[in-house]
Scaffold this motif. Structure first.
Motif, short mmCIF file in Angstrom:
data_model
loop_
_atom_site.label_atom_id
_atom_site.label_comp_id
_atom_site.label_asym_id
_atom_site.label_seq_id
_atom_site.Cartn_x
_atom_site.Cartn_y
_atom_site.Cartn_z
N ARG A 86 -1.07 10.01 2.92
CA ARG A 86 -1.67 9.62 4.19
C ARG A 86 -0.56 9.26 5.18
O ARG A 86 0.32 8.45 4.89
CB ARG A 86 -2.55 8.40 3.96
N PHE A 87 -0.58 9.91 6.33
CA PHE A 87 0.32 9.55 7.43
C PHE A 87 -0.54 8.81 8.44
O PHE A 87 -1.54 9.34 8.90
CB PHE A 87 0.91 10.80 8.10
N GLY A 131 -2.35 6.13 -2.36
CA GLY A 131 -3.09 4.98 -1.84
C GLY A 131 -2.22 3.77 -1.55
O GLY A 131 -2.72 2.74 -1.10
N ARG A 132 -0.92 3.85 -1.79
CA ARG A 132 -0.05 2.70 -1.49
C ARG A 132 1.08 3.15 -0.57
O ARG A 132 1.54 4.28 -0.65
CB ARG A 132 0.59 2.16 -2.79
N ASN A 133 1.53 2.22 0.27
CA ASN A 133 2.68 2.50 1.13
C ASN A 133 3.87 2.92 0.27
O ASN A 133 4.09 2.36 -0.79
CB ASN A 133 3.02 1.22 1.90
N GLY A 166 4.53 3.06 12.20
CA GLY A 166 3.43 3.63 11.42
C GLY A 166 3.75 3.55 9.94
O GLY A 166 4.69 2.86 9.54
N SER A 167 2.95 4.25 9.13
CA SER A 167 3.23 4.17 7.70
C SER A 167 2.86 5.46 6.98
O SER A 167 2.03 6.24 7.45
CB SER A 167 2.44 3.01 7.08
N VAL A 168 3.56 5.66 5.86
CA VAL A 168 3.27 6.81 5.00
C VAL A 168 2.82 6.24 3.67
O VAL A 168 3.48 5.35 3.11
CB VAL A 168 4.52 7.68 4.79
#
Ligand SMILES: Nc1ncnc2c1ncn2[C@@H]1O[C@H](COP(=O)(O)OP(=O)(O)O)[C@@H](O)[C@H]1O
Ligand SMILES: [Mg+2]
Length: 578
Positions: free
Chosen positions: A334-335, A396-398, A390-392
């Protein structure tokens, strides 16, 4: 500086102390010799005392031999201690570099890191070795000789009042002038290494573009720069020696002239004058030694500072996962509004507001022209670079929640610029998984369509790969790199333009095999040809750091004009840019 490098002398400190003690002993013994000699002349010969002459002579022989032995001991101990400490330092530096992120390495440049690991450490090593020998020896020689000279003749010692200030001024001048030039010298060495490294790494490109001449020109420019900087630095050093010689000659003549007069008028014994001569020479010699060490020290300080920079550099990406056991649960990615720039001070984004949601097991195609940030996008997944905003998330976890080892274990990436290492094919495959059995290796190679050509090689899986993989074709190399990544049995497999040198049919075969044999693995495929990603579950179209369209082939054909255009142009057999 010293405080910073001191820890690396660990294990060699006793040797260092012993080396210093040996040098000091050597100096003391050497200094006692002239006085004994003067006793032979003034007492032994003057009184015609044969026994005295013999016994003093014998004493002198023993002292000379002992001084010789101590000298050898000091040299050996100093060499051992400095080489050992240098090895410690180099090891520490290398370990540090291994922790560096891509960005850390780019900051220093590979060429400079190589100089810092080799040339700079060597310079510190030599200075340490000389320092251990001279540091105590020279000052103790200087002081003792001065005291001895003073006790022999106060009046004659007045020459030192003239000589020593001249020498000190000369040394100071050299150090002030030379110091900065040595820093420049190391920088020039970096520049030269850069050319050599680039050129030798890309020797095939250089040759095929017939650029040898230009490259030679570039090399000779850098060599010239290095030479002239070195000339400037060492020019001063060289000038120093004649000055010393001049002063030495002047002093000796003056002592001879004045001292001769004293002997003539019976106010000085001839033996004492002889001893005085020796002490004068020793004083000058020790001053020379001190200045040599100081000069080397100025160079080493420049080098030590550069080494210190590497040792002190904080690895930009660190393992600060709260739970080191945390494993990547699945291949979902997930980006979330990801922004990224290579240059932290820069004003433009290399990636701008990227949002992606990828379910485990999906095949995702990434399309876009050269420089549209496809490689940049995927490099954030195994955390080769850190997002700016933001985060990648993976599984399901950073990505920051995992240790680097766990994350990269789960996310195998075949880099666009990949390398094989010298060793057999088997060795290279084991990079992916060092416990892999022959069957597993073969299975991975079958998926990557590498098995066929490996079988046909004379030594099969034991075929030796030359440095950089020069004895396999580009397409073969790419397939080996894919097999190596598959062997990891990753949850996420990233192929960054990894089949660019593979023919279309084989390319399709690899994709089919990946889909069939690794259904649970999320596959990200960066490609130039739409045909390579047409059957993907999701296609992401990138342009100038932004996702401009995404969806499957059918949707994109309906909704994205860019995609339609590229598709049509490729249908006509024209490839998109890059
Ligand atoms: N290591 C790097 N340092 C600075 N800029 C970089 C670096 N790598 C790539 N870039 C820049 O980022 C942009 C995207 O590059 P890249 O992701 O390699 O594109 P692509 O893979 O789509 O060809 C380009 O403008 C490139 O100049
Ligand atoms: Mg790329």
């Amino acid at each position: 500086m010293i405080k910073q490098l001191f820890p690396y002398t660990k294990g060699y400190r006793i040797l260092m102390v012993l080396a210093i003690l040996c040098s000091a002993g050597e100096a003391v013994l050497e200094l006692l010799l002239p006085k004994a000699m003067s006793n032979i002349v003034d007492v032994g010969i003057a009184n015609g005392d044969r026994a005295y002459i013999l016994s003093t002579g014998l004493q002198m022989t023993v002292m000379a031999l002992a001084a010789f032995a101590l000298g050898i001991g000091a040299a050996a101990l100093a060499a051992k201690a400095s080489m050992g400490s240098g090895a410690n330092l180099r090891q520490a530096e290398y370990e540090k570099i291994q922790q560096f992120s891509f960005r850390n390495i780019e900051q220093f440049s590979t060429a400079s890191l190589i100089t810092r690991l080799t040339n700079d450490v060597a310079s510190v090593q030599v200075t340490l070795m000389m320092g251990l020998r001279m540091l105590v020896r020279a000052p103790s020689m200087l002081i003792t000789a001065l005291v001895m000279a003073l006790t022999i003749s106060m009046r004659l010692s007045q020459v030192f009042l003239v000589v020593i200030p001249i020498l000190v001024a000369a040394v100071a001048l050299v150090i002030v002038k030379v110091g900065p030039r040595f820093t420049a010298l190391q920088k020039r060495t970096d520049d030269l290494n850069l050319v050599v490294q680039e050129n030798l790494n890309a020797v095939r490109v250089v040759k095929s573009f017939v650029r040898s001449k230009e490259e030679q020109e570039k090399f000779s420019q850098r060599t010239d720069a290095l030479r002239s900087t070195a000339q400037k630095a060492f020019g001063f050093v060289v000038m120093f020696l004649p000055i010393i010689m001049l002063v030495m000659g002047g002093t000796v003549s003056a002592v001879m002239w004045i001292g001769g007069g004293y002997v003539h008028s019976d106010s000085l014994l001839p033996g004492d004058l002889m001893a005085f001569f020796t002490y004068v020479t020793e004083i000058l010699m020790s001053l020379m030694m001190v200045s040599m060490v100081l000069m080397m020290l100025t160079r080493s300080i420049a080098c030590a500072r550069r080494i210190g920079e590497v040792l002190q550099q904080e690895p930009e990406i660190t393992d600060d996962a709260a739970d080191p056991q945390l494993e990547v649960a699945d291949g979902s990615i997930r980006f979330d509004h990801v922004y990224f720039r290579y240059n932290p001070q820069g004003s433009t984004w290399n990636l701008e507001d990227v949002c992606l949601d990828i379910r485990p097991g999906m095949t995702v195609g990434i399309l876009g022209g050269t420089g549209s940030a496809k490689s940049t996008l995927v490099s954030l997944i195994p955390r080769l670079y850190e997002v700016t905003e933001g985060s990648v998330s993976v599984g399901g976890r950073n990505v920051k929640d995992y240790t680097m080892a766990q994350l990269r274990e789960a996310c195998a990436m075949v880099l666009q610029k990949n390398t094989l290492f010298s060793g057999t094919i088997r060795d290279n495959l084991r990079w992916g998984n060092d416990q892999a059995t022959d069957e597993e290796m073969e299975a991975a190679c079958r998926i990557a369509c590498a098995h066929e050509f490996i079988e046909r090689m004379p030594d099969g899986y034991d075929t030796y790969i030359e440095q950089g993989g020069t004895n396999v074709s580009g397409g073969q190399k790419q397939r080996l790199c894919i097999a190596r990544a598959i062997l990891r049995n990753p949850k996420v497999l990233i192929l960054d333009d990894s089949t660019s040198a593979v023919d279309m049919a084989t390319d399709a075969k690899i994709r089919t095999a990946l889909r069939q044999t690794l259904p649970g693995t999320t596959k990200l495929i960066i490609a130039q040809r739409i045909a390579s990603v047409m059957d993907a579950d999701l296609i992401v179209v990138m342009d100038d750091g932004k996702v401009v369209a995404s969806g499957d082939h059918k949707t994109l054909m309906e909704t994205s004009s860019i995609y339609r255009e590229v598709y049509q142009s490729q249908q006509e057999g024209v490839s998109i840019d890059g």
